[in-house]
Write a protein that holds these residues in place. Structure first.
Motif, PDB file in Angstrom:
ATOM      1  N   HIS A   1     112.020   0.945  44.021  1.00  0.00           N
ATOM      2  CA  HIS A   1     111.446   1.607  45.197  1.00  0.00           C
ATOM      3  C   HIS A   1     111.985   0.946  46.465  1.00  0.00           C
ATOM      4  N   GLU A   2     111.952   1.722  47.560  1.00  0.00           N
ATOM      5  CA  GLU A   2     112.292   1.103  48.854  1.00  0.00           C
ATOM      6  C   GLU A   2     110.976   0.810  49.598  1.00  0.00           C
ATOM      7  N   HIS A   3     111.069   0.186  50.781  1.00  0.00           N
ATOM      8  CA  HIS A   3     109.843  -0.340  51.389  1.00  0.00           C
ATOM      9  C   HIS A   3     108.863   0.721  51.897  1.00  0.00           C
ATOM     10  N   PHE A   4     109.309   1.951  52.155  1.00  0.00           N
ATOM     11  CA  PHE A   4     108.319   2.971  52.536  1.00  0.00           C
ATOM     12  C   PHE A   4     107.504   3.399  51.309  1.00  0.00           C
ATOM     13  N   GLY A   5     107.933   2.932  50.130  1.00  0.00           N
ATOM     14  CA  GLY A   5     107.134   3.151  48.923  1.00  0.00           C
ATOM     15  C   GLY A   5     107.679   4.209  47.970  1.00  0.00           C
TER      16      GLY A   5
ATOM     17  N   PHE B   1     133.780   1.100  51.224  1.00  0.00           N
ATOM     18  CA  PHE B   1     132.342   0.821  51.209  1.00  0.00           C
ATOM     19  C   PHE B   1     131.817   0.703  52.637  1.00  0.00           C
ATOM     20  N   VAL B   2     130.708   1.380  52.878  1.00  0.00           N
ATOM     21  CA  VAL B   2     129.991   1.236  54.149  1.00  0.00           C
ATOM     22  C   VAL B   2     128.850   0.259  53.910  1.00  0.00           C
ATOM     23  N   TYR B   3     128.686  -0.724  54.784  1.00  0.00           N
ATOM     24  CA  TYR B   3     127.572  -1.668  54.696  1.00  0.00           C
ATOM     25  C   TYR B   3     126.755  -1.538  55.972  1.00  0.00           C
ATOM     26  N   ARG B   4     125.456  -1.342  55.823  1.00  0.00           N
ATOM     27  CA  ARG B   4     124.568  -1.276  56.995  1.00  0.00           C
ATOM     28  C   ARG B   4     123.257  -1.984  56.680  1.00  0.00           C
ATOM     29  N   LYS B   5     122.884  -2.901  57.542  1.00  0.00           N
ATOM     30  CA  LYS B   5     121.563  -3.519  57.392  1.00  0.00           C
ATOM     31  C   LYS B   5     120.568  -2.637  58.132  1.00  0.00           C
ATOM     32  N   LEU B   6     119.655  -2.006  57.388  1.00  0.00           N
ATOM     33  CA  LEU B   6     118.725  -1.037  57.969  1.00  0.00           C
ATOM     34  C   LEU B   6     117.303  -1.564  57.864  1.00  0.00           C
ATOM     35  N   GLU B   7     116.742  -1.942  58.994  1.00  0.00           N
ATOM     36  CA  GLU B   7     115.378  -2.472  58.987  1.00  0.00           C
ATOM     37  C   GLU B   7     114.386  -1.316  58.982  1.00  0.00           C
ATOM     38  N   GLN B   8     113.333  -1.453  58.196  1.00  0.00           N
ATOM     39  CA  GLN B   8     112.339  -0.381  58.087  1.00  0.00           C
ATOM     40  C   GLN B   8     111.023  -0.840  58.707  1.00  0.00           C
TER      41      GLN B   8
ATOM     42  N   PHE C   1     115.969  -5.659  51.245  1.00  0.00           N
ATOM     43  CA  PHE C   1     115.859  -7.058  51.680  1.00  0.00           C
ATOM     44  C   PHE C   1     114.435  -7.305  52.179  1.00  0.00           C
ATOM     45  N   GLY C   2     114.079  -8.603  52.256  1.00  0.00           N
ATOM     46  CA  GLY C   2     112.736  -8.969  52.726  1.00  0.00           C
ATOM     47  C   GLY C   2     111.782  -9.085  51.551  1.00  0.00           C
ATOM     48  N   PRO C   3     110.515  -9.462  51.846  1.00  0.00           N
ATOM     49  CA  PRO C   3     109.549  -9.673  50.772  1.00  0.00           C
ATOM     50  C   PRO C   3     109.413  -8.450  49.859  1.00  0.00           C
ATOM     51  N   VAL C   4     109.252  -8.744  48.549  1.00  0.00           N
ATOM     52  CA  VAL C   4     109.100  -7.658  47.561  1.00  0.00           C
ATOM     53  C   VAL C   4     107.651  -7.188  47.589  1.00  0.00           C
ATOM     54  N   THR C   5     107.382  -6.249  48.431  1.00  0.00           N
ATOM     55  CA  THR C   5     106.023  -5.710  48.557  1.00  0.00           C
ATOM     56  C   THR C   5     106.106  -4.350  49.229  1.00  0.00           C
ATOM     57  N   LEU C   6     105.160  -3.475  48.874  1.00  0.00           N
ATOM     58  CA  LEU C   6     105.094  -2.186  49.566  1.00  0.00           C
ATOM     59  C   LEU C   6     104.125  -2.280  50.735  1.00  0.00           C
ATOM     60  N   ASP C   7     103.598  -3.494  50.947  1.00  0.00           N
ATOM     61  CA  ASP C   7     102.631  -3.735  52.001  1.00  0.00           C
ATOM     62  C   ASP C   7     103.039  -4.939  52.835  1.00  0.00           C
ATOM     63  N   PRO C   8     104.180  -4.872  53.519  1.00  0.00           N
ATOM     64  CA  PRO C   8     104.643  -6.060  54.235  1.00  0.00           C
ATOM     65  C   PRO C   8     103.678  -6.468  55.340  1.00  0.00           C
ATOM     66  N   ALA C   9     103.588  -7.791  55.555  1.00  0.00           N
ATOM     67  CA  ALA C   9     102.719  -8.301  56.613  1.00  0.00           C
ATOM     68  C   ALA C   9     103.369  -7.999  57.959  1.00  0.00           C
ATOM     69  N   PRO C  10     102.530  -7.878  59.028  1.00  0.00           N
ATOM     70  CA  PRO C  10     103.124  -7.676  60.349  1.00  0.00           C
ATOM     71  C   PRO C  10     104.100  -8.813  60.634  1.00  0.00           C
ATOM     72  N   GLY C  11     105.245  -8.475  61.132  1.00  0.00           N
ATOM     73  CA  GLY C  11     106.224  -9.518  61.437  1.00  0.00           C
ATOM     74  C   GLY C  11     107.239  -9.732  60.326  1.00  0.00           C
ATOM     75  N   ASP C  12     106.930  -9.276  59.085  1.00  0.00           N
ATOM     76  CA  ASP C  12     107.925  -9.361  58.015  1.00  0.00           C
ATOM     77  C   ASP C  12     109.104  -8.449  58.350  1.00  0.00           C
ATOM     78  N   SER C  13     110.309  -8.965  58.171  1.00  0.00           N
ATOM     79  CA  SER C  13     111.465  -8.086  58.355  1.00  0.00           C
ATOM     80  C   SER C  13     111.873  -7.544  56.989  1.00  0.00           C
ATOM     81  N   VAL C  14     111.739  -6.230  56.812  1.00  0.00           N
ATOM     82  CA  VAL C  14     112.050  -5.619  55.515  1.00  0.00           C
ATOM     83  C   VAL C  14     112.971  -4.430  55.731  1.00  0.00           C
ATOM     84  N   GLY C  15     113.639  -4.023  54.675  1.00  0.00           N
ATOM     85  CA  GLY C  15     114.492  -2.844  54.783  1.00  0.00           C
ATOM     86  C   GLY C  15     115.514  -2.781  53.685  1.00  0.00           C
ATOM     87  N   LEU C  16     116.583  -2.080  53.993  1.00  0.00           N
ATOM     88  CA  LEU C  16     117.595  -1.772  52.990  1.00  0.00           C
ATOM     89  C   LEU C  16     118.938  -2.336  53.432  1.00  0.00           C
ATOM     90  N   LEU C  17     119.596  -3.070  52.505  1.00  0.00           N
ATOM     91  CA  LEU C  17     120.997  -3.428  52.718  1.00  0.00           C
ATOM     92  C   LEU C  17     121.761  -2.248  52.144  1.00  0.00           C
TER      93      LEU C  17
END
Ligand code: HEM
Length: 526
Positions: free
Chosen positions: A229-233, A286-293, A406-422
């Motif tokens: 899963h990705e971070h939006f769930g 290959f395209v590489y993009r760091k995408l913060e969610q 990337f970022g913590p493995v959770t579908l409920d990140p804490a405020p301030g956690d930087s999460v997203g998709l490499l």
């Protein structure tokens, strides 16, 4: 021996029965010289990305850097597509053995899985790498966007200015090495330490990103055997172009068939001849993009859109139900969190991550909105219906996604956690595939028809425009209702089956680069 890249459904295990395009020998030779993670995902759950800037000022520096890249072509390092294919066979066999053994501890399971595969290593080189290492124009892949580099393509893609990117990506990046495995501590860490030591010895600087596949079961609990899963769930990595006969066969039998949507793709969807490689040498862009969610932002939209859905039937509704929120999320992504395509039904629950669907029965987009992510990025025939563009052409624009969270493995990140998709994807043409999808489909508010709006997940306006300048996208007032309208009735049916609501823009690009994945024969010649 060159191969015919128009072939679909290659099978390295099958002696060729004429008339097929390529002999088994030719296919195996090409796969032996091709890097892994292009035709199939490497499938490991942990990944470390080393972004390398070599010292290139003197001829000696350049020589050392090239030698280091060449050393990666040893079998101990870069994983060929053939090795990956054979390891995947062993891996599946191991899983079957585990299933037959019934109850087995998690540790034993992991040990068996690890024994079936080696650490995956991939080596990618940017256009700056080819240029600064003086590899020569005739050896350099010639895709125009690759040659320009991601920093030069910001305006085309509505990306944030390079000065707003993370420092890793503002730097000139020459190469990217991907080290991936299921055991990050015992197998990734030591290899990364070894590579970094070698890189320090040649005066290179290294920046890192860490990716982790987030596996959850149907109830949303972490599970080593759950879907990614990705971070939006939402379940991710479901719909991919497939190149191996074995993968197509699995899609046919396990993912609801392939008669409505055919996932097979010819090799030239992602492969090009490597100008620096030998006669069997192929590579891929290959395209590489760091995408913060921004998960809280996305959730807020799901709820707000859910409330509007609720109020279509009860204008006094104060709160959306869980089902309203789930439908709102599915409208935005095009699938429910469990992967059920919203074009198929109004509720989640379809098993085995179905991919055998199209929008043929939803031309009015009253089931799957045109602004939903999956419909924007793979219109599955909408272009033919709308513009007469042959489906064969639309299919050439597909990409093979190879990203990881990337970022913590959770579908409920804490405020301030930087999460997203490499985000990583393979293709044979960056302008015709990734860039076309991002710029002309996801970001283009008039695709497929005036007023469609931005892709509700990745659509972005130019940074000079404020987010509320985006069009309000149209959403079905009642799921599937338009198809049921009877225009012969008097008085005429309601004029529009849609209500407007602006959602999205919760994904921010933090930097990226374009790379080429050279063949092993090319690497050896570096
Ligand atoms: C599919 C999420 C970025 C292209 C999907 C799916 C999800 C998803 C949940 C549906 C499951 C699946 O078919 O795999 C995201 C998120 C992103 C992101 C959260 C950013 C953080 C991108 C980007 C592109 C892209 C940048 C390309 C420009 C695709 C494609 C599909 C897909 C081609 C398959 C569509 C189909 O064949 O039906 N994405 N995605 N995605 N995404 Fe993304």
């Amino acid at each position: 021996m060159a191969i015919d890249l128009k072939q679909t459904g290659i099978d390295p295990d099958l002696p060729t029965i004429p008339p097929t395009r390529n002999t088994q020998e030719a296919v195996r030779a090409a796969l032996g010289d091709l890097q892994g993670n292009i035709l199939q995902s490497h499938g490991r759950d942990h990944s470390r990305h080393l972004f390398i800037t070599f010292a290139t000022a003197s001829a000696d520096d350049r020589q050392q850097a090239r030698q280091w890249l060449a050393s990666l072509a040893q079998p101990a390092y870069v994983t060929s597509a053939l090795t990956q294919y054979e390891e995947a066979n062993r891996y599946r066999e191991t899983l079957r053995t585990i299933d037959r053994n019934g109850a087995i501890t998690a540790a034993d399971r992991m040990a068996m899985v690890l024994s079936a595969s080696s650490v995956f290593v991939g080596a990618l080189v940017s256009a700056d790498g080819y240029r600064d290492l003086r590899l020569g124009a005739d050896l350099t892949p010639d895709d125009p966007s690759f040659a320009a580099g991601a920093k030069e393509r910001v305006a085309v893609l509505n990306d944030p200015p390079v000065t707003a990117w993370e420092p890793t990506f503002q730097a000139t990046l020459h190469a990217l090495v991907i080290v991936a495995d299921d055991d990050p501590v015992l197998r990734i860490d030591p290899l990364v330490a070894e590579l970094k030591q070698q890189l320090a010895a040649v005066g290179a600087t290294v920046a890192e990103e860490t990716g982790t596949a987030m596996r959850f079961d149907a109830q949303g609990n972490p599970s080593p055997t759950g879907n990614v899963h990705e971070h939006f769930g939402f379940a991710d990595g479901v719909s991919q172009p497939l190149f191996f006969a074995r993968d197509i066969e699995r899609a046919r039998t396990l993912n609801g068939g392939i008669d409505v949507y055919d996932p097979s793709a010819p090799l030239d969807q992602v492969l090009v001849k490597d100008p620096a490689g030998g006669s069997d040498g192929y590579g891929s862009y290959f395209v590489y993009r760091k995408l913060e969610q921004d998960v809280a932002g996305f959730r807020g939209d799901e709820k707000a859109l859910g409330l509007e859905i609720a109020q279509q039937s009860d204008p006094k509704a104060q709160d959306p139900t869980d089902a309203d929120i789930a439908l709102a999320g599915a409208y935005m992504v095009g699938r429910f969190k469990d992967g059920t395509p919203v074009v198929e039904q109004q509720v989640p629950g379809l098993v085995s991550l179905p991919n055998n669907f199209s929008y043929d029965r939803d031309v009015d987009a009253v089931r799957c909105p045109l602004a939903s992510h999956v419909r924007k990025v793979n219109p599955r025939g909408d272009k033919q219906r709308q513009f007469g563009v042959p489906l064969t052409q639309e299919r050439t624009q597909r990409i093979a996604r190879r990203g990881i969270s990337f970022g913590p493995v959770t579908l409920d990140p804490a405020p301030g956690d930087s999460v997203g998709l490499l985000f990583l994807c393979a293709q044979s043409s960056i302008p015709d595939q990734f860039e076309f999808i991002q710029a002309l489909w996801s970001n283009f508010e008039q695709f497929l028809q005036p007023g469609t709006g931005l892709d509700a997940v990745i659509g972005q306006l130019p940074p000079s425009e404020s987010r509320d300048q985006a069009l309000e996208q149209p959403w079905p007032k009642v799921y599937g209702s338009h198809n049921q309208l009877d225009f012969s009735q008097q008085p005429p049916a309601p004029t529009s089956p849609f209500f407007p609501k602006r959602v999205g823009q919760w994904v921010t690009m933090r930097g990226g680069e374009y790379f080429f994945v050279p063949s092993l024969s090319a690497l050896q010649r570096f």
